[in-house]
Design a protein around this motif. Sequence first.
Motif, PDB file in Angstrom:
ATOM      1  N   MET A   1       0.837  -1.198   0.000  1.00 22.67           N
ATOM      2  CA  MET A   1       0.000   0.000   0.000  1.00 22.67           C
ATOM      3  C   MET A   1       0.874   1.250   0.000  1.00 22.67           C
ATOM      4  N   LYS A   2       0.450   2.271  -0.735  1.00 18.32           N
ATOM      5  CA  LYS A   2       1.189   3.521  -0.793  1.00 18.32           C
ATOM      6  C   LYS A   2       1.333   4.126   0.599  1.00 18.32           C
ATOM      7  N   HIS A   3       2.504   4.687   0.868  1.00 18.69           N
ATOM      8  CA  HIS A   3       2.754   5.307   2.166  1.00 18.69           C
ATOM      9  C   HIS A   3       1.770   6.441   2.415  1.00 18.69           C
ATOM     10  N   HIS A   4       1.199   6.478   3.604  1.00 16.49           N
ATOM     11  CA  HIS A   4       0.328   7.572   4.016  1.00 16.49           C
ATOM     12  C   HIS A   4       0.781   8.035   5.404  1.00 16.49           C
ATOM     13  N   PRO A   5       1.223   9.295   5.537  1.00 15.94           N
ATOM     14  CA  PRO A   5       1.814   9.729   6.811  1.00 15.94           C
ATOM     15  C   PRO A   5       0.850   9.689   7.983  1.00 15.94           C
ATOM     16  N   GLY A   6      -0.415  10.015   7.742  1.00 19.00           N
ATOM     17  CA  GLY A   6      -1.384   9.999   8.837  1.00 19.00           C
ATOM     18  C   GLY A   6      -1.623   8.598   9.361  1.00 19.00           C
ATOM     19  N   ILE A   7      -1.766   7.642   8.452  1.00 14.31           N
ATOM     20  CA  ILE A   7      -1.966   6.247   8.863  1.00 14.31           C
ATOM     21  C   ILE A   7      -0.708   5.713   9.531  1.00 14.31           C
ATOM     22  N   ALA A   8       0.455   6.118   9.027  1.00 13.03           N
ATOM     23  CA  ALA A   8       1.715   5.678   9.627  1.00 13.03           C
ATOM     24  C   ALA A   8       1.803   6.096  11.089  1.00 13.03           C
ATOM     25  N   LEU A   9       1.385   7.313  11.385  1.00 13.23           N
ATOM     26  CA  LEU A   9       1.394   7.774  12.780  1.00 13.23           C
ATOM     27  C   LEU A   9       0.323   7.064  13.598  1.00 13.23           C
ATOM     28  N   ALA A  67       9.218   7.534  15.287  1.00 10.43           N
ATOM     29  CA  ALA A  67       7.926   8.082  14.870  1.00 10.43           C
ATOM     30  C   ALA A  67       8.072   8.986  13.655  1.00 10.43           C
ATOM     31  N   LEU A  68       9.095   9.827  13.647  1.00 11.28           N
ATOM     32  CA  LEU A  68       9.272  10.776  12.552  1.00 11.28           C
ATOM     33  C   LEU A  68       9.715  10.069  11.267  1.00 11.28           C
ATOM     34  N   ALA A  69      10.569   9.059  11.408  1.00 16.05           N
ATOM     35  CA  ALA A  69      10.960   8.278  10.235  1.00 16.05           C
ATOM     36  C   ALA A  69       9.748   7.573   9.640  1.00 16.05           C
ATOM     37  N   ARG A  70       8.904   7.068  10.509  1.00 16.56           N
ATOM     38  CA  ARG A  70       7.688   6.394  10.044  1.00 16.56           C
ATOM     39  C   ARG A  70       6.767   7.389   9.332  1.00 16.56           C
ATOM     40  N   MET A  71       6.647   8.592   9.891  1.00 16.37           N
ATOM     41  CA  MET A  71       5.796   9.615   9.280  1.00 16.37           C
ATOM     42  C   MET A  71       6.284   9.968   7.878  1.00 16.37           C
ATOM     43  N   GLU A  72       7.597  10.145   7.723  1.00 18.12           N
ATOM     44  CA  GLU A  72       8.149  10.542   6.430  1.00 18.12           C
ATOM     45  C   GLU A  72       8.399   9.352   5.498  1.00 18.12           C
ATOM     46  N   GLY A  73       8.333   8.147   6.044  1.00 16.46           N
ATOM     47  CA  GLY A  73       8.558   6.974   5.211  1.00 16.46           C
ATOM     48  C   GLY A  73      10.019   6.759   4.868  1.00 16.46           C
ATOM     49  N   THR A  74      10.914   7.090   5.814  1.00 10.41           N
ATOM     50  CA  THR A  74      12.349   6.875   5.605  1.00 10.41           C
ATOM     51  C   THR A  74      12.846   5.755   6.516  1.00 10.41           C
ATOM     52  N   ASN A 174      24.130  13.122  -9.923  1.00  5.95           N
ATOM     53  CA  ASN A 174      24.645  12.445  -8.723  1.00  5.95           C
ATOM     54  C   ASN A 174      24.732  13.412  -7.535  1.00  5.95           C
ATOM     55  N   LEU A 175      23.662  14.170  -7.327  1.00  4.87           N
ATOM     56  CA  LEU A 175      23.575  15.103  -6.205  1.00  4.87           C
ATOM     57  C   LEU A 175      22.661  14.545  -5.133  1.00  4.87           C
ATOM     58  N   LYS A 176      22.787  15.075  -3.924  1.00  2.00           N
ATOM     59  CA  LYS A 176      21.854  14.758  -2.848  1.00  2.00           C
ATOM     60  C   LYS A 176      20.770  15.843  -2.822  1.00  2.00           C
ATOM     61  N   LEU A 177      19.522  15.419  -2.930  1.00  2.00           N
ATOM     62  CA  LEU A 177      18.401  16.347  -2.868  1.00  2.00           C
ATOM     63  C   LEU A 177      17.945  16.460  -1.414  1.00  2.00           C
ATOM     64  N   VAL A 178      18.100  17.647  -0.854  1.00  5.53           N
ATOM     65  CA  VAL A 178      17.737  17.921   0.536  1.00  5.53           C
ATOM     66  C   VAL A 178      16.513  18.833   0.546  1.00  5.53           C
ATOM     67  N   ILE A 179      15.457  18.413   1.214  1.00  4.45           N
ATOM     68  CA  ILE A 179      14.204  19.168   1.247  1.00  4.45           C
ATOM     69  C   ILE A 179      13.832  19.508   2.689  1.00  4.45           C
ATOM     70  N   ASP A 180      13.620  20.789   2.942  1.00  2.86           N
ATOM     71  CA  ASP A 180      13.091  21.251   4.226  1.00  2.86           C
ATOM     72  C   ASP A 180      11.568  21.236   4.112  1.00  2.86           C
ATOM     73  N   ASN A 181      10.927  20.390   4.900  1.00  2.74           N
ATOM     74  CA  ASN A 181       9.478  20.173   4.815  1.00  2.74           C
ATOM     75  C   ASN A 181       8.722  20.822   5.972  1.00  2.74           C
ATOM     76  N   THR A 182       9.338  21.803   6.622  1.00  2.00           N
ATOM     77  CA  THR A 182       8.778  22.396   7.841  1.00  2.00           C
ATOM     78  C   THR A 182       7.383  22.973   7.625  1.00  2.00           C
ATOM     79  N   PHE A 183       7.151  23.639   6.485  1.00  2.00           N
ATOM     80  CA  PHE A 183       5.872  24.299   6.244  1.00  2.00           C
ATOM     81  C   PHE A 183       4.760  23.341   5.856  1.00  2.00           C
ATOM     82  N   SER A 184       5.090  22.096   5.522  1.00  2.85           N
ATOM     83  CA  SER A 184       4.069  21.217   4.940  1.00  2.85           C
ATOM     84  C   SER A 184       4.123  19.783   5.457  1.00  2.85           C
ATOM     85  N   PRO A 185       4.233  19.581   6.783  1.00  2.00           N
ATOM     86  CA  PRO A 185       4.224  18.204   7.285  1.00  2.00           C
ATOM     87  C   PRO A 185       2.891  17.525   6.980  1.00  2.00           C
ATOM     88  N   LEU A 186       2.944  16.260   6.657  1.00  2.89           N
ATOM     89  CA  LEU A 186       1.803  15.415   6.319  1.00  2.89           C
ATOM     90  C   LEU A 186       1.241  15.718   4.929  1.00  2.89           C
TER      91      LEU A 186
END
Length: 407
Positions: A1-9, A67-74, A174-186
């Motif tokens: 099943m596709k990852h869903h952050p709300g269900i993961a929490l 908990a946070l890894a589970r929320m983000e699916g990492t 071959n770069l690392k993509l770093v994303i700040d997700n502070t404004f849009s959790p879930l």
Amino acid sequence: MKHHPGIALQELQFAIQDRGVNPPIADSSTFRFRNPQEMFETFEGKTEGLFLYSRHANPTQSYLEQALARMEGTEDALVTASGMGAITAVLLQLCQQGDEVVSSRTVYGGTYAFMKNFMPGLGIKTHFVDITNLQEVEASITPQTKVLYAETLSNPLLEVAHIDALSVIAKKYNLKLVIDNTFSPLSFCPAQMGADVVIHSLTKYINGSSDTLGGVICAKQEFILSLRDVNQGAAMLLGATLDSLRAASILKNLRTLPVRIQQHSKNALFLAKKFESLGLKTVYPGLASHKSHAYFKAKHYSDFGFGGMLTVDVGSFEKANVFLEMMQAYNLGDLAVSLGFYRTLFSAPGKSTSSEIPEAEQTTMGLSNGLVRFSIGLDHSITQSWDGIKKCLEASGIVASDLLNAN
């Protein structure tokens, strides 16, 4: 099943020996070993489930990280003492002297200052670009580039990063993509869209009560372990460690994040439509007028709406000042920086959270003196709040009374 952050929490469970519904707090800076060999192996990273010193790891931190890894699916996560503690550790782990970063031009002021003013002293250069212009992004990459950096929803202009497209570019070079997700959790899970590292300031929505500083780095376990390395780990050696009591507090508040985000989003959409109906330049990803509205709508987890952040341009810094003072006087929120609080917070970012950015560059990126940034609160009666806001708009000379009466 596709990852869903709300269900993961929702499905999150911990193995707790005393059967308490809350994990115990490990209020200890150091930990006992059964014998010297066990200590030696732990220092060398050869043991699992053992702790040596809380700057390195702590059981309470570990619960929050799970908990946070589970929320983000990492695969893993690492918590820090602040959002900037997470940002600086990631960039210094990924970059060395001579390396370069390509970053969104509209990022949090502290992030901008670190990249623009601090990292050059370490021999690391940053190219700031319009992150929504993929051709400009790709043209800025050089053989020395190691990191592509963006915010899902940028601070304060609310530009939307097309994370999946940026991921394609990052992989190509071959770069690392770093994303700040502070404004849009879930609402977004960047790791599910191709980001290598996801950062949050836990201080904001995830904690939600404006009483705690914290940050988190979510990524593959290999990268998290490199950050913890006792010899070369930036998180370990820079020492921005989250206290165990604060980690426990954030974990408790995390459980209500889904319902809070839904209410923040509901209230923000209502107000954004009202502001726009008055002819005010309003930026909110939930409005059809937002240039990335279609992308946001197609890619986000719709359960959680378009977030609680919006901006309104009231025309001048002078009008913005009067408006903000009146908003606070009418008890419609607080004139304060930060976001994610239960009350609405408002500020003029050009003179506050983005003040590290020179005025000429603010003008280039479209950050006007009259811009007001709102973190919309959890108001039970948002219509009543709007009635008060209309009075402030009229009294500060931003909108004429006849137009307000029609709305």
